[in-house]
Write an enzyme that holds these catalytic residues in place. Sequence first.
Site, PDB file in Angstrom:
ATOM      1  N   CYS A  77      -0.059   3.257   5.249  1.00 60.78           N
ATOM      2  CA  CYS A  77      -1.319   2.546   5.439  1.00 60.78           C
ATOM      3  C   CYS A  77      -1.978   2.259   4.107  1.00 60.78           C
ATOM      4  CB  CYS A  77      -2.315   3.409   6.189  1.00 60.78           C
ATOM      5  SG  CYS A  77      -1.782   3.914   7.761  1.00 60.78           S
ATOM      6  N   CYS A 110       4.281  -1.899  12.902  1.00 59.85           N
ATOM      7  CA  CYS A 110       2.948  -2.126  12.335  1.00 59.85           C
ATOM      8  C   CYS A 110       2.931  -3.564  11.800  1.00 59.85           C
ATOM      9  CB  CYS A 110       2.709  -1.106  11.226  1.00 59.85           C
ATOM     10  SG  CYS A 110       1.139  -1.337  10.407  1.00 59.85           S
ATOM     11  N   CYS A 132     -12.478  -3.044   1.899  1.00 59.60           N
ATOM     12  CA  CYS A 132     -12.720  -1.602   1.880  1.00 59.60           C
ATOM     13  C   CYS A 132     -12.259  -1.035   0.545  1.00 59.60           C
ATOM     14  CB  CYS A 132     -11.996  -0.903   3.021  1.00 59.60           C
ATOM     15  SG  CYS A 132     -12.550  -1.472   4.625  1.00 59.60           S
ATOM     16  N   CYS A 177      -7.469  -9.576   2.990  1.00 58.85           N
ATOM     17  CA  CYS A 177      -8.526  -9.189   3.926  1.00 58.85           C
ATOM     18  C   CYS A 177      -9.867  -9.371   3.247  1.00 58.85           C
ATOM     19  CB  CYS A 177      -8.355  -7.737   4.366  1.00 58.85           C
ATOM     20  SG  CYS A 177      -9.586  -7.228   5.587  1.00 58.85           S
ATOM     21  N   CYS A 195      -8.543   0.489   0.097  1.00 53.82           N
ATOM     22  CA  CYS A 195      -7.425  -0.240   0.709  1.00 53.82           C
ATOM     23  C   CYS A 195      -6.849  -1.283  -0.252  1.00 53.82           C
ATOM     24  CB  CYS A 195      -7.905  -0.896   1.995  1.00 53.82           C
ATOM     25  SG  CYS A 195      -6.693  -2.011   2.729  1.00 53.82           S
ATOM     26  N   GLU A 253       3.258  -7.965   5.083  1.00 52.94           N
ATOM     27  CA  GLU A 253       4.262  -6.961   5.401  1.00 52.94           C
ATOM     28  C   GLU A 253       4.188  -6.482   6.846  1.00 52.94           C
ATOM     29  OE1 GLU A 253       5.225  -4.888   1.181  1.00 52.94           O
ATOM     30  OE2 GLU A 253       3.451  -4.170   2.193  1.00 52.94           O
TER      31      GLU A 253
HETATM   32  N1  SAH Z   1      -8.259  -3.859   9.105  1.00 50.87           N
HETATM   33  C1  SAH Z   1      -7.981  -2.933  10.111  1.00 50.87           C
HETATM   34  C2  SAH Z   1      -6.511  -2.664  10.303  1.00 50.87           C
HETATM   35  C3  SAH Z   1      -5.654  -2.585   9.086  1.00 50.87           C
HETATM   36  S1  SAH Z   1      -5.891  -1.180   8.062  1.00 50.87           S
HETATM   37  C4  SAH Z   1      -8.737  -1.632   9.872  1.00 50.87           C
HETATM   38  O1  SAH Z   1      -9.299  -1.457   8.804  1.00 50.87           O
HETATM   39  O2  SAH Z   1      -8.777  -0.822  10.784  1.00 50.87           O
HETATM   40  C5  SAH Z   1      -5.146   0.104   9.014  1.00 50.87           C
HETATM   41  C6  SAH Z   1      -5.630   1.513   8.673  1.00 50.87           C
HETATM   42  O3  SAH Z   1      -5.197   1.881   7.361  1.00 50.87           O
HETATM   43  C7  SAH Z   1      -7.143   1.605   8.661  1.00 50.87           C
HETATM   44  O4  SAH Z   1      -7.588   2.742   9.358  1.00 50.87           O
HETATM   45  C8  SAH Z   1      -7.433   1.743   7.206  1.00 50.87           C
HETATM   46  O5  SAH Z   1      -8.639   2.389   7.006  1.00 50.87           O
HETATM   47  C9  SAH Z   1      -6.266   2.537   6.712  1.00 50.87           C
HETATM   48  N2  SAH Z   1      -6.085   2.455   5.258  1.00 50.87           N
HETATM   49  C10 SAH Z   1      -6.348   1.422   4.459  1.00 50.87           C
HETATM   50  N3  SAH Z   1      -6.056   1.733   3.173  1.00 50.87           N
HETATM   51  C11 SAH Z   1      -5.601   3.001   3.177  1.00 50.87           C
HETATM   52  C12 SAH Z   1      -5.099   3.882   2.161  1.00 50.87           C
HETATM   53  N4  SAH Z   1      -5.029   3.486   0.889  1.00 50.87           N
HETATM   54  N5  SAH Z   1      -4.708   5.093   2.523  1.00 50.87           N
HETATM   55  C13 SAH Z   1      -4.750   5.485   3.815  1.00 50.87           C
HETATM   56  N6  SAH Z   1      -5.197   4.704   4.823  1.00 50.87           N
HETATM   57  C14 SAH Z   1      -5.616   3.473   4.512  1.00 50.87           C
HETATM   58 FE1  SF4 Z   2      -9.295  -4.944   5.523  1.00 53.86          FE
HETATM   59 FE2  SF4 Z   2      -8.057  -2.876   4.430  1.00 53.86          FE
HETATM   60 FE3  SF4 Z   2     -10.601  -2.631   5.234  1.00 53.86          FE
HETATM   61 FE4  SF4 Z   2      -8.646  -2.841   7.071  1.00 53.86          FE
HETATM   62  S1  SF4 Z   2      -8.928  -1.169   5.601  1.00 53.86           S
HETATM   63  S2  SF4 Z   2     -10.617  -3.933   7.028  1.00 53.86           S
HETATM   64  S3  SF4 Z   2      -7.227  -4.215   5.974  1.00 53.86           S
HETATM   65  S4  SF4 Z   2      -9.849  -3.981   3.601  1.00 53.86           S
END
Ligand code: SAH
Ligand code: SF4
Length: 375
Positions: free
Chosen positions: A344, A107, A118, A114, A121, A94
């Site tokens: 995000c 974005c 995390c 990924c 996420c 996306e």
């Molecule tokens: N992988 C990279 C960039 C993509 S994620 C990273 O982790 O930085 C972009 C941002 O979205 C990151 O700061 C991540 O922590 C945040 N993010 C991921 N899942 C989220 C969620 N469910 N709610 C709010 N922010 C989230």
């Molecule tokens: Fe990957 Fe999501 Fe963690 Fe960013 S926040 S590194 S996209 S798992």
Amino acid sequence: MSDVPVNLLDFDLDALAAWCEALGEKRFRAVQLFRWIHQRTESDFSAMSDLARSLREKLTARACVAAPPVLRQSEAADGTIKWLFDVGDGNAVEAVYIPEDDRGTLCVSSQAGCAVGCRFCATGHQGFSRNLTTAEIMGQLWFAERFVRQRLGVAERVISNVVLMGMGEPLQNYRCVLPALRAMLDDHGWGMSRRRVTVSTSGMVRMMERLARDCPVALAVSLHAPDDALRDALVPLNRKHPIDELMAACRAYLQHAPRDFITIEYCMLGGVNDAPEQAEALIALLRRHSLRAKFNLIPFNPFPLSGLERSPQERVRAFAGILNGAGIVTTIRRARGDDIAAACGQLAGDVRDRTRAAERMARRRTIPLHLAPTA
Ligand code: SAH
Ligand code: SF4
């Protein structure tokens, strides 16, 4: 050369010049072509009127300018537009366009899925399928710009800023992300200044060093916790590169960065990382490392099966207040495109997990996170 058309969105200017040279064309022709593609978002070689007819014919026979096909497009009441792109093999990624008064931000995704995994996420929960090619990364920008220009009936640029904050960890796909960044910065390409292009990373320390050398754009680092025990549980990469190492890498990056601060992203999870003591611990952490940083607090965007909760607004405000009170500029990210799940961590195109990450995540969900003391 093979019969499969070469997608010219795969090239930065140097690579395009090398490709044109193989066709017997001089570099200035590559410059003209690059400008047509990236500045005028043209895909029809026959319309590139200042190129010689012979070159246009060669290009038509051997090349294309193509974004991945769009599977779905959603528009939110606030003007945010989200596209789901088909990148083949059942995978989709996306991109989100966010219009604001003084800028238009896109974005962009860098991977299908990924591997970092995390805890909070949606992309991380899907596991990893594959890296996007440079053409698939640039294709999101090229398509969105073209679409919005047509929609608004304008010929001038509408996307002024790019953030690599979509699906994927950009620094785990450095080989394809770097030419994309170069095309964004190139004066003959998108001509964006380094401060208008932001790479967001979960803390790939070695690759941050390389980015600083090769293409030091603005950097956002996803911290989410003030201590290693909690960050280990939220961002598994922390076990390899603990917080002190990450903070040192941030400081080193600042010597090259286009701004004199690093943006720290912090996803606010109710009862997990949102207690006042944790804000105090973050202040102490930054002081210990003499790191100039701005905080961006992101209210957690829930998704099915995350098992986590969004911090109440009051708690987010209180947390921001403590950081601001210590002189650390802190903003709270406004949810955009709420009605189309464009926020995000909610970007969840279908991704075929070719790893066992999804199973690992499911197991990890059964381990409770320690709950932070409530204020
Ligand atoms: N992988 C990279 C960039 C993509 S994620 C990273 O982790 O930085 C972009 C941002 O979205 C990151 O700061 C991540 O922590 C945040 N993010 C991921 N899942 C989220 C969620 N469910 N709610 C709010 N922010 C989230
Ligand atoms: Fe990957 Fe999501 Fe963690 Fe960013 S926040 S590194 S996209 S798992």
